[in-house]
Scaffold this active site. Structure first.
Site, PDB file in Angstrom:
ATOM      1  CE1 TYR A 260      -4.340   0.312  -0.284  1.00 48.48           C
ATOM      2  CE2 TYR A 260      -4.342  -1.570   1.179  1.00 48.48           C
ATOM      3  CZ  TYR A 260      -4.997  -0.749   0.288  1.00 48.48           C
ATOM      4  OH  TYR A 260      -6.307  -1.000  -0.030  1.00 48.48           O
TER       5      TYR A 260
ATOM      6  CD  GLU B 127      -4.694   4.749   0.932  1.00 50.74           C
ATOM      7  OE1 GLU B 127      -4.228   4.213   1.936  1.00 50.74           O
ATOM      8  OE2 GLU B 127      -5.904   4.925   0.731  1.00 50.74           O
TER       9      GLU B 127
ATOM     10  CG  ASP C 275      -9.442  10.122 -23.732  1.00 52.55           C
ATOM     11  OD1 ASP C 275      -8.471   9.369 -23.937  1.00 52.55           O
ATOM     12  OD2 ASP C 275     -10.494   9.725 -23.194  1.00 52.55           O
TER      13      ASP C 275
ATOM     14  CB  THR D 124      -5.687   3.630 -21.480  1.00 45.41           C
ATOM     15  OG1 THR D 124      -5.695   3.703 -22.907  1.00 45.41           O
ATOM     16  CG2 THR D 124      -7.083   3.885 -20.948  1.00 45.41           C
TER      17      THR D 124
ATOM     18  CE  LYS E 186      -8.230   1.930 -25.181  1.00 50.35           C
ATOM     19  NZ  LYS E 186      -8.342   2.725 -23.962  1.00 50.35           N
TER      20      LYS E 186
ATOM     21  NE  ARG F 157      -7.591  -3.709 -19.045  1.00 48.89           N
ATOM     22  CZ  ARG F 157      -8.151  -3.686 -20.259  1.00 48.89           C
ATOM     23  NH1 ARG F 157      -7.722  -4.498 -21.193  1.00 48.89           N
ATOM     24  NH2 ARG F 157      -9.122  -2.870 -20.525  1.00 48.89           N
TER      25      ARG F 157
END
Ligand code: DSN
Length: 420
Positions: free
Chosen positions: A56, A58, A202, A228, A231, A237
């Site tokens: 973790y 954060e 985008d 993203t 692609k 991903r």
């Protein structure tokens, strides 16, 4: 078999391991033409399968809410620095979980519920999160949409300017999911400037082409860029926010603590690897080959009487309107899948049919180009598509099986990262 091997998974959970092996084999045997998919390198696969998933973290490097960040901070900083260098931006955030959350972070950072925002309509080629009515972005904001011209299938910049002048949106999104043509970032920037909007590009679909120099960059035109990473960029991903210095703080705060908790550190590592790969000269060759393949495939499809939205492509993506072939996009896509050709059914602009049973199919060349197919193989792909569509119309399953066998034979000669 899957590469890297999965012996521990096979021993611990044979049922799941069998499914993973099945998917790897499926990816090896299919002509994968889904425009938003690719094959990541084995190095990216390894990075995403590490102990980094245990941690973790954060917050951001140097300012975390959990101890033990000696390595995670360095990994995230590496990814951020590589993103900044590759795209030539002031700021990068590599924590967003995927494209839609990345776009939501932009809304949270730069707009308030009820504000007017503007984007390309989904049926014209935009994305759900550009203000389409079923998305939170269309429900919580006053979204206005632009489209494409009926006669050209291309973005109607006159309409964009007209709507922007009339509606004075706070944000203007450009980019989308089914746009086969170059996005004119300077023209969008001029319109955004005129109406005092922030321009958000985008570039999820074209990020790899931008990085490889095969599509103009939005940097210097759009203040905020979302993408993203999986692609054309060929990473795991995930997603990134790129921006000028002015918007950096607001975007970071929107991602964490605004929308997300801990970043997925194994994904961050995979993104870092992919960004390093995308900075190599061979990636520029890859990006150019993706476009050359798409244009060769588009030409070969047109020779076989297929009707392409906008009459062709400038990038990795082709949108076919199947109306003239007398078959809907869905039965055609399903038949092609049985024939070993994987793509998705898609609405076409001004589609008279419903989104779940539309008139078109969308395809792209990022994955087949990674596999090593070149322009010489594109007429063969077009021939298979043609035969599969004809066989689907005639209900001829044996013709479909024959294409699938030919596909498997050809692809056996083209290695796939992730399969040995
Ligand atoms: N699902 C992506 C695509 O296929 O284009 C967009 O979010």
């Amino acid at each position: 078999m899957h590469e890297p091997g999965i012996p521990h998974l096979t021993a611990a959970d044979p049922e799941l391991a069998t499914l993973v092996e099945g998917e790897a084999k499926r990816q090896f045997e299919k002509v994968r033409l889904i425009a938003s998919e690719n094959y990541v390198s084995t190095a990216v696969l390894e990075a995403t399968g590490t102990v980094l998933t245990n941690k973790y973290s954060e917050g951001y490097a140097g300012k975390r809410y959990y101890e033990g960040q000696q390595f995670i901070d360095q990994i995230e900083t590496l990814a951020v620095d590589r993103a900044k260098a590759l795209f030539g931006v002031d700021h990068a955030n590599v924590q967003t979980y995927s494209g839609s959350p990345a776009n939501l972070a932009v809304y949270l950072a730069l707009a308030n519920p009820g504000d007017t925002v503007m984007g390309m309509g989904l049926p014209a080629g935009g994305h759900l999160t550009h203000g389409w009515n079923v998305s939170a972005t269309g429900k919580w904001f006053r979204a206005v949409q632009y489209g494409v011209r009926k006669d050209t299938g291309r973005i109607d910049l006159d309409e964009v300017r007209e709507v922007a002048r009339a509606e004075r949106p706070k944000l203007i999104f450009c980019g989308g999911t089914a746009i086969p043509r170059t996005i004119d970032f300077p023209a969008f920037a001029e319109i955004a400037r005129e109406v005092g909007a922030v321009l958000v590009a985008d570039i999820a679909h074209i990020a790899g082409l931008v990085a490889g120099g095969a599509h103009p960059s939005p940097v210097g035109h759009a203040q905020v860029i979302t993408t993203t990473t999986h692609k054309t960029l060929r990473g795991p991903r995930g997603a990134m926010l790129l921006s000028d210095a002015e918007h950096a703080k607001a975007l970071d705060k929107a991602v964490f603590p605004g929308l997300q908790g801990g970043p997925h550190n194994h994904t961050t590592a995979g993104i870092a690897v992919a960004l390093r790969e995308a900075a190599q000269p061979s990636f520029a060759e890859y990006a150019a080959a993706v476009v050359a393949n798409a244009q060769a495939l588009a030409g070969a499809l047109q020779e076989r009487g297929f009707d392409l939205v906008s009459g062709g492509t400038d990038n990795h993506l082709i949108l076919i309107d199947l109306t003239s072939k007398g078959i809907g996009g869905k039965p055609a896509a399903q038949a092609m899948d049985r024939a070993g050709i994987e793509l998705n059914y898609n609405t076409v602009p001004f589609d008279p049919r419903k989104p779940f049973d539309p008139s078109g199919v969308r395809l792209g060349t990022p994955a087949v180009t990674t596999r090593g197919l070149g322009v010489d193989q594109m007429p063969q792909l077009a021939d298979w598509i043609d035969r599969a569509v004809q066989a689907a119309s005639a209900g001829d399953e044996s013709a479909i099986e024959k294409v699938a066998a030919e596909v498997r034979d050809l692809l056996a000669a083209y290695p796939m990262p992730g399969w040995a």
